[in-house]
Write a protein that holds these residues in place. Structure first.
Motif, PDB file in Angstrom:
ATOM      1  N   GLU A 136       0.658  -1.318   0.214  1.00 36.70           N
ATOM      2  CA  GLU A 136      -0.055   0.013  -0.048  1.00 36.70           C
ATOM      3  C   GLU A 136       0.657   1.204   0.122  1.00 36.70           C
ATOM      4  O   GLU A 136       0.458   2.356  -0.439  1.00 36.70           O
ATOM      5  CB  GLU A 136      -1.026  -0.044   1.277  1.00 36.70           C
ATOM      6  CG  GLU A 136      -1.908  -0.941   1.114  1.00 36.70           C
ATOM      7  CD  GLU A 136      -3.118  -1.025   2.197  1.00 36.70           C
ATOM      8  OE1 GLU A 136      -4.063  -1.353   2.021  1.00 36.70           O
ATOM      9  OE2 GLU A 136      -2.449  -0.948   3.461  1.00 36.70           O
ATOM     10  N   GLU A 137       1.988   1.258   0.667  1.00 32.27           N
ATOM     11  CA  GLU A 137       2.912   2.259   0.678  1.00 32.27           C
ATOM     12  C   GLU A 137       4.032   2.454  -0.446  1.00 32.27           C
ATOM     13  O   GLU A 137       4.281   3.472  -1.267  1.00 32.27           O
ATOM     14  CB  GLU A 137       3.547   2.558   2.092  1.00 32.27           C
ATOM     15  CG  GLU A 137       2.782   2.933   3.226  1.00 32.27           C
ATOM     16  CD  GLU A 137       3.585   3.019   4.340  1.00 32.27           C
ATOM     17  OE1 GLU A 137       4.571   2.932   4.344  1.00 32.27           O
ATOM     18  OE2 GLU A 137       2.725   3.476   5.429  1.00 32.27           O
ATOM     19  N   LEU A 138       4.089   1.068  -0.971  1.00 33.98           N
ATOM     20  CA  LEU A 138       5.527   0.823  -2.057  1.00 33.98           C
ATOM     21  C   LEU A 138       4.802   1.093  -3.486  1.00 33.98           C
ATOM     22  O   LEU A 138       5.649   1.686  -4.304  1.00 33.98           O
ATOM     23  CB  LEU A 138       5.798  -0.529  -1.726  1.00 33.98           C
ATOM     24  CG  LEU A 138       7.223  -0.703  -2.773  1.00 33.98           C
ATOM     25  CD1 LEU A 138       8.245   0.119  -2.322  1.00 33.98           C
ATOM     26  CD2 LEU A 138       7.493  -2.305  -2.389  1.00 33.98           C
ATOM     27  N   VAL A 139       3.628   0.609  -3.765  1.00 33.39           N
ATOM     28  CA  VAL A 139       3.061   0.657  -5.214  1.00 33.39           C
ATOM     29  C   VAL A 139       2.791   1.927  -5.750  1.00 33.39           C
ATOM     30  O   VAL A 139       3.029   2.505  -6.669  1.00 33.39           O
ATOM     31  CB  VAL A 139       1.884  -0.333  -5.073  1.00 33.39           C
ATOM     32  CG1 VAL A 139       1.318  -0.273  -6.501  1.00 33.39           C
ATOM     33  CG2 VAL A 139       2.460  -2.007  -4.985  1.00 33.39           C
ATOM     34  N   SER A 193      -0.376   2.759 -17.451  1.00 33.55           N
ATOM     35  CA  SER A 193      -1.558   3.570 -17.269  1.00 33.55           C
ATOM     36  C   SER A 193      -2.578   2.582 -16.680  1.00 33.55           C
ATOM     37  O   SER A 193      -3.331   3.189 -15.801  1.00 33.55           O
ATOM     38  CB  SER A 193      -2.021   4.223 -18.640  1.00 33.55           C
ATOM     39  OG  SER A 193      -1.008   5.156 -19.119  1.00 33.55           O
ATOM     40  N   SER A 194      -2.948   1.460 -17.379  1.00 34.78           N
ATOM     41  CA  SER A 194      -3.933   0.638 -16.795  1.00 34.78           C
ATOM     42  C   SER A 194      -3.692   0.234 -15.440  1.00 34.78           C
ATOM     43  O   SER A 194      -4.609  -0.220 -14.767  1.00 34.78           O
ATOM     44  CB  SER A 194      -3.998  -0.470 -17.660  1.00 34.78           C
ATOM     45  OG  SER A 194      -3.043  -1.216 -17.897  1.00 34.78           O
ATOM     46  N   ALA A 195      -2.368   0.075 -15.179  1.00 38.26           N
ATOM     47  CA  ALA A 195      -1.915  -0.502 -13.838  1.00 38.26           C
ATOM     48  C   ALA A 195      -2.548   0.694 -12.934  1.00 38.26           C
ATOM     49  O   ALA A 195      -3.079   0.339 -11.818  1.00 38.26           O
ATOM     50  CB  ALA A 195      -0.547  -0.760 -13.663  1.00 38.26           C
ATOM     51  N   VAL A 196      -2.043   1.897 -13.285  1.00 41.02           N
ATOM     52  CA  VAL A 196      -2.433   3.137 -12.394  1.00 41.02           C
ATOM     53  C   VAL A 196      -3.771   3.276 -12.014  1.00 41.02           C
ATOM     54  O   VAL A 196      -4.479   3.368 -10.990  1.00 41.02           O
ATOM     55  CB  VAL A 196      -1.952   4.248 -13.035  1.00 41.02           C
ATOM     56  CG1 VAL A 196      -2.636   5.784 -12.357  1.00 41.02           C
ATOM     57  CG2 VAL A 196      -0.127   4.386 -12.871  1.00 41.02           C
ATOM     58  N   TRP A 197      -4.749   3.157 -13.138  1.00 41.05           N
ATOM     59  CA  TRP A 197      -6.203   3.077 -13.135  1.00 41.05           C
ATOM     60  C   TRP A 197      -6.833   1.943 -12.280  1.00 41.05           C
ATOM     61  O   TRP A 197      -7.741   2.234 -11.500  1.00 41.05           O
ATOM     62  CB  TRP A 197      -6.822   3.536 -14.724  1.00 41.05           C
ATOM     63  CG  TRP A 197      -8.255   3.765 -14.619  1.00 41.05           C
ATOM     64  CD1 TRP A 197      -8.667   4.366 -13.337  1.00 41.05           C
ATOM     65  CD2 TRP A 197      -8.919   4.241 -15.528  1.00 41.05           C
ATOM     66  NE1 TRP A 197     -10.151   4.938 -13.657  1.00 41.05           N
ATOM     67  CE2 TRP A 197     -10.139   4.727 -14.971  1.00 41.05           C
ATOM     68  CE3 TRP A 197      -8.942   3.942 -17.289  1.00 41.05           C
ATOM     69  CZ2 TRP A 197     -11.279   5.233 -16.072  1.00 41.05           C
ATOM     70  CZ3 TRP A 197      -9.771   4.591 -17.775  1.00 41.05           C
ATOM     71  CH2 TRP A 197     -11.045   5.166 -17.387  1.00 41.05           C
ATOM     72  N   ALA A 198      -6.319   0.942 -12.595  1.00 45.90           N
ATOM     73  CA  ALA A 198      -6.766  -0.479 -11.984  1.00 45.90           C
ATOM     74  C   ALA A 198      -6.535  -0.232 -10.275  1.00 45.90           C
ATOM     75  O   ALA A 198      -7.363  -0.430  -9.404  1.00 45.90           O
ATOM     76  CB  ALA A 198      -6.452  -1.536 -12.359  1.00 45.90           C
ATOM     77  N   PRO A 240      -8.661   3.538  -3.621  1.00 49.17           N
ATOM     78  CA  PRO A 240      -8.979   4.785  -3.971  1.00 49.17           C
ATOM     79  C   PRO A 240      -8.156   5.583  -3.057  1.00 49.17           C
ATOM     80  O   PRO A 240      -7.722   5.303  -1.930  1.00 49.17           O
ATOM     81  CB  PRO A 240     -10.530   4.849  -3.701  1.00 49.17           C
ATOM     82  CG  PRO A 240     -10.839   3.348  -3.709  1.00 49.17           C
ATOM     83  CD  PRO A 240     -10.002   2.666  -3.311  1.00 49.17           C
ATOM     84  N   SER A 241      -7.869   7.017  -3.504  1.00 52.72           N
ATOM     85  CA  SER A 241      -6.967   7.855  -2.726  1.00 52.72           C
ATOM     86  C   SER A 241      -5.757   7.836  -2.303  1.00 52.72           C
ATOM     87  O   SER A 241      -5.163   8.474  -1.630  1.00 52.72           O
ATOM     88  CB  SER A 241      -8.111   8.322  -1.483  1.00 52.72           C
ATOM     89  OG  SER A 241      -9.275   8.456  -1.804  1.00 52.72           O
ATOM     90  N   THR A 242      -5.296   6.646  -2.895  1.00 47.50           N
ATOM     91  CA  THR A 242      -3.588   6.473  -2.874  1.00 47.50           C
ATOM     92  C   THR A 242      -2.823   6.994  -3.759  1.00 47.50           C
ATOM     93  O   THR A 242      -1.464   6.985  -3.482  1.00 47.50           O
ATOM     94  CB  THR A 242      -3.499   4.809  -2.433  1.00 47.50           C
ATOM     95  OG1 THR A 242      -3.912   4.141  -3.855  1.00 47.50           O
ATOM     96  CG2 THR A 242      -4.279   4.078  -1.357  1.00 47.50           C
ATOM     97  N   LEU A 243      -3.443   7.463  -4.886  1.00 45.58           N
ATOM     98  CA  LEU A 243      -2.445   8.020  -5.937  1.00 45.58           C
ATOM     99  C   LEU A 243      -3.216   9.341  -5.982  1.00 45.58           C
ATOM    100  O   LEU A 243      -4.375   9.737  -5.885  1.00 45.58           O
ATOM    101  CB  LEU A 243      -2.622   7.260  -7.084  1.00 45.58           C
ATOM    102  CG  LEU A 243      -2.007   5.860  -7.412  1.00 45.58           C
ATOM    103  CD1 LEU A 243      -2.661   5.257  -8.483  1.00 45.58           C
ATOM    104  CD2 LEU A 243      -0.534   6.095  -7.611  1.00 45.58           C
ATOM    105  N   ALA A 244      -1.957  10.284  -6.433  1.00 44.05           N
ATOM    106  CA  ALA A 244      -2.534  11.712  -6.653  1.00 44.05           C
ATOM    107  C   ALA A 244      -3.415  11.625  -7.883  1.00 44.05           C
ATOM    108  O   ALA A 244      -3.397  11.083  -8.849  1.00 44.05           O
ATOM    109  CB  ALA A 244      -1.176  12.384  -7.005  1.00 44.05           C
ATOM    110  N   ALA A 245      -3.980  12.694  -7.807  1.00 44.27           N
ATOM    111  CA  ALA A 245      -5.189  12.764  -8.866  1.00 44.27           C
ATOM    112  C   ALA A 245      -4.743  13.462 -10.403  1.00 44.27           C
ATOM    113  O   ALA A 245      -5.351  12.673 -11.258  1.00 44.27           O
ATOM    114  CB  ALA A 245      -6.344  14.214  -8.432  1.00 44.27           C
TER     115      ALA A 245
END
Length: 910
Positions: free
Chosen positions: A280-283, A303-308, A314-319
């Motif tokens: 959760e903190e690494l990916v 990109s598909s990895a980011v979206w998936a 949710p909310s672990t990646l910058a918008a």
């Protein structure tokens, strides 16, 4: 040339030479004499120069003499030169002492002294001292010419890679020189960083990025290649992610190798070997950086990895990262082999299920195989009850195959006939169509069964169709949701309508609900039983009206009129053209569709596995409870059997004891009478001198005859009767055990308890009784040869007076009186003890023999208890593990879902 260089090279003396040089010694000698003529003279400079000339001419003694008398600013260099002279003379220890005694603020002099000390220590192979000197020199004046190169060469020769790395990193940061960058990259590539943690390279990586992007990438690649093989891999990922996240990077071909590493790393991280809490903190930063360094034309996977990831976490990646990924996906023109991705994912799930020992079931595997077969088009055939759906399929097959099966039937072409019943738990295969009826009948009782029929058929072969015939829809009964199961996986659906009641409201509502569930499903209609409408115009009107009614809800749907009673050959071409044009199998991207459908199989599999997890926990709980109850029952049965055993011991042993005591009492009562009756053996003609010996023998004979002829037959018969009664007691026990076995076997439902007693015990008893009662063999009893006063007097009188006949009457009367009145208790007890010794021993063994009779059942029951307790403990341990570490099961499923969602996005982006 500067003064420092002259001092280093020992060419200071050249400053005294004229342009047309004469011999240095003469010139310097004349200069020395001229200087002395001055009132205030200083000859140190001339002496220093003379020492240099002597040094170059190998006159080290003269040089040392000159240099030892130098004062002023050249004194330090003179001391250093004295050390050099001793060094050249081979007096290394003296030279070392001189070098170490020099104290100066001049950086150049200190550096040159360090060089000389270093060389001296190398020559002496004092490598620790050499290391100390060179490190100090580099620390004080790293810019001194050739100093770092000498240090580097020394470290490499000594394989001191830690010091070599420190030097390379220090010089890279200090000089920002690509030469040192290359040295460092070489060290990393050669694997000389075993002892270094990833944070060790933080500062130098930052410098690399600012100076040379190419070399920055090269260093990252080299470090990544190294650390991925070590236990510091995660630390490296944290370090590189922390560094890259702060940098402004423009993706280009330079970054392709780093992008590939991110790709490989991400796949490895979500392969199931890590827990989600570790990821959760690494990916998230890894995905952010991956997308940052990847060129847009190659960024579909990233990109598909980011979206998936964002969807599942949710909310672990910058918008802005998610937005960039979304834009990249929608602009992507990358072509991928989606079916291969889907197959790999399904196989990975199957492999994982083998590890956790959970079977996904045969139906899901069957569906996966169907999806991979791109040569076969799966057409789902559905319809209401009595629509003639099965009859329609039979007419195409020209085989009366289907007749309203309660389970879906899949019919496909094959070279050989094969009928299979496929469920979650088993596959049963037959090779005769006649077996279809049996399987169909059984399918009513089997949950979620699927019937596959393979047979040679020209229509199916020519069109590459597989028909999936689902049970007729019946609103009046609770129906299986076969449409909901099969529709998402089919290439299209043909819904059969009854021309007499076409497209009823129930059919419409059912299909609308199905369309909501599977919006991409292509649905077309077959208007069956058209033979009931004789007028062609009326038939055409019916078709038009039906199509209009259907297209109000399904605008793209088409309707084909059909009659199973008409010649198939007249309709098959039109039907084939209808199916081809409706479903467009030749124009559609079937591989892409199948990839998505296989992913649906994967999704169904994951759902099944999640449900299976709950089922396994519940099954373990039920198993523990059931087994604990069985242990209580079995222990209760063991206790009950113990009571039966004790009861049988009491009855059988007591019965035998009673027989033995009865005979014993009889013998004890009869033997004294028998012995008294032996008085008839005494006559007046007896030889009284030896009468006691004859009487002793005769009495023993009568005792033997009595025991052999009277006691033994009776005893034998009584004991044989006792064995028969014991057999009855044992048989009743076996009946009891058989009844209990049947009860427990009924509870176990498959496990068989065989509680067989050992009836060979009775055979052993019969053999022992026969042996004991066949012949009496006891030692002769000493009746008349005892030392008793009365016997002694009587025997003495016989010996004394027996020779005189006139005393015979008296002796006769005395002997008779003695025999008839003697108390034979001791003799009787002795005889009884001897005679019954083996029978007493037999009695003592009865308890053990009866326990042997029951030993088998006790052993089986105890083994069953032990085995059940082992199962209880194993189930408890498994349940505790499942509850204590749910992530061991749930996290891999979550990661499979993550890959599933990623692959769906990739395939749809094409």
């Amino acid at each position: 040339m500067t003064l420092e260089k002259q001092l280093i090279r020992k060419t200071y003396y050249k400053t005294f030479l004229p342009e047309e040089s004469e011999h240095p010694i003469r010139v310097l000698g004349e200069a020395f004499l001229e200087e002395q003529k001055k009132d205030l003279y200083d000859v140190s400079f001339i002496r220093f120069a003379q020492g240099e000339v002597y040094y170059h001419h190998k006159d080290f003694e003269a040089a040392i003499f000159k240099w030892e008398n130098i004062n002023g600013e050249l004194e330090g260099w003179a001391r250093k030169n004295v050390g050099d002279a001793y060094y050249e003379s081979g007096l290394l220890d003296v030279a070392e002492g001189i070098y170490k005694s020099i104290e100066t603020d001049a950086e150049t002099l200190r550096a040159e002294v360090a060089f000389q000390l270093f060389s001296l220590y190398e020559e002496q192979q004092k490598f620790d001292s050499a290391d100390e000197v060179i490190k100090k020199a580099v620390a004080e004046n790293p810019a001194y010419p050739n100093l770092t190169e000498v240090a580097r060469t020394f470290y490499e020769e000594q394989h001191d890679w830690s010091s070599a790395l420190d030097l390379a990193i220090g010089e890279s940061i200090r000089t920002e020189s690509t030469k040192w960058f290359d040295v460092l990259i070489h060290y990393v590539s050669e694997g000389h960083i075993q002892a270094q943690t990833p944070t060790y390279f933080h500062d130098v990586l930052a410098v690399f990025h600012n100076i040379s992007e190419d070399r920055f990438v090269e260093l990252i690649v080299a470090l990544w290649e190294h650390y991925k093989q070590t236990s510091s891999y995660i630390k490296w990922l944290e370090e590189i992610n922390s560094l890259l996240i702060e940098l402004d990077i423009q993706a280009s071909a330079v970054w392709d190798r780093v992008s590939n590493f991110f790709d490989e790393t991400y796949r490895g991280l979500i392969a199931g070997t890590y827990f989600i809490r570790q990821l959760e903190e690494l990916v998230p930063p890894l995905l952010t950086n991956w997308l940052k360094v990847t060129q847009p034309v190659k960024a579909l996977f990233a990109s598909s990895a980011v979206w998936a990831w964002n969807e599942l976490f949710p909310s672990t990646l910058a918008a802005n990262t998610v937005t960039e990924a979304e834009n990249t996906i929608f602009r992507s023109t990358t072509s991928i082999d989606g079916l291969s991705y889907s197959i790999d994912l399904f196989e990975a799930v199957i492999q994982w299920t083998k590890v956790v020992k959970v079977d996904v079931g045969y139906k899901l595997k069957w569906w996966a195989n169907q999806m991979v077969d791109l040569n076969t088009h799966n057409v789902l055939v559905a319809g209401s009850v009595r629509s003639g759906k099965s009859t329609f399929i039979n007419s195409l097959l020209q085989e009366p195959l289907l007749s309203g099966s309660p389970a879906p039937v899949v019919v496909m072409n094959d070279d050989h006939i094969e009928v299979s019943e496929i469920t979650e738990d088993h596959v049963e295969v037959g090779t005769e169509l006649s077996g279809l009826q049996t399987i169909t009948s059984r399918a009513r009782e089997v949950k979620n069964a699927l019937i596959e029929v393979r047979l040679p058929n020209q229509f199916l072969k020519g069109q590459h169709y597989a028909f999936i015939d689902t049970p007729g829809l019946n609103s009046n009964a609770k129906e299986r949701n076969d449409l909901g199961e099969f529709a998402p996986l089919s290439d299209g659906m043909l819904f059969v309508l009854d021309a007499n009641t076409p497209f009823t409201s129930q059919e419409r509502d059912r299909l609308l609900r199905l369309k909501e569930q599977v919006p991409e499903l292509s649905i077309h209609f077959l208007l069956n039983k058209m033979d009931g409408i004789q007028d062609a115009e009326e038939a055409a009107t019916l078709v038009d009206h039906t199509e209009s009614a259907i297209q109000e809800y399904f605008p793209n749907a088409k309707v084909f009129p059909y009659s199973s009673k008409y010649a198939v050959d007249e309709q098959v071409n039109d039907l084939t053209e209808f199916l081809q044009s409706s479903y467009g199998f030749t124009t559609r991207n079937l591989e892409e569709e199948r990839a998505m459908k296989l992913l649906q199989v994967v999704r169904n599999t994951l759902t099944y596995l999640l449900r299976k997890r709950v089922e396994v926990e519940n099954e373990l709980i039920d198993s523990i409870s059931w087994n604990e109850d069985m242990v209580v029952r079995l222990n209760g049965f063991i206790n009950s059997l113990s009571d039966v055993e004790e009861e049988k011991i009491s009855i059988i042993s007591g019965s035998y004891r009673s027989i033995k005591e009865e005979i014993k009492d009889e013998v004890q009562a009869h033997i004294p009478e028998l012995l008294r009756g032996c008085s008839d053996l005494i006559t007046e003609d007896s030889d009284f001198r030896n009468l006691h010996v004859e009487l002793n023998a005769k009495m023993n004979e009568r005792i033997q005859e009595y025991l052999q002829l009277d006691v033994m037959p009776k005893f034998r018969q009584l004991v044989q009767d006792w064995i028969e009664k014991s057999n009855e007691e044992f048989s009743s026990s076996q009946v009891y055990l058989d009844e209990m076995s049947e009860t427990f076997n009924g509870i176990y439902e498959g496990k068989t308890l065989k509680l067989a007693c050992d009836f060979k015990v009775l055979d052993d008893w019969s053999r022992d009784v026969h042996r004991m009662t066949s012949r009496v063999q006891i030692e002769e009893e000493n009746i008349w040869l005892r030392f008793k006063p009365s016997q002694f007097m009587l025997k003495s009188a016989g010996k004394l007076f027996g020779a005189f006949s006139q005393n015979n009457q008296l002796l006769h009367n005395q002997y008779q009186r003695y025999v008839e009145n003697e108390d034979y208790t001791d003799v009787t007890n002795s005889i009884v003890r001897k005679f019954f010794l083996q029978f007493d021993l037999f009695e003592k063994g009865l308890d053990v023999d009866i326990k042997i009779f029951f030993r088998g059942p006790f052993q089986v029951l105890q083994e069953t208890v032990d085995q059940t307790e082992v199962e209880i403990n194993q189930s408890k341990e498994q349940l505790d593990d499942m509850k204590a570490n749910p992530e061991l099961y749930q996290d891999p499923l979550k990661l499979f879902e993550l890959k599933l969602r990623q692959y769906e996005l990739m395939i749809r982006a094409q």
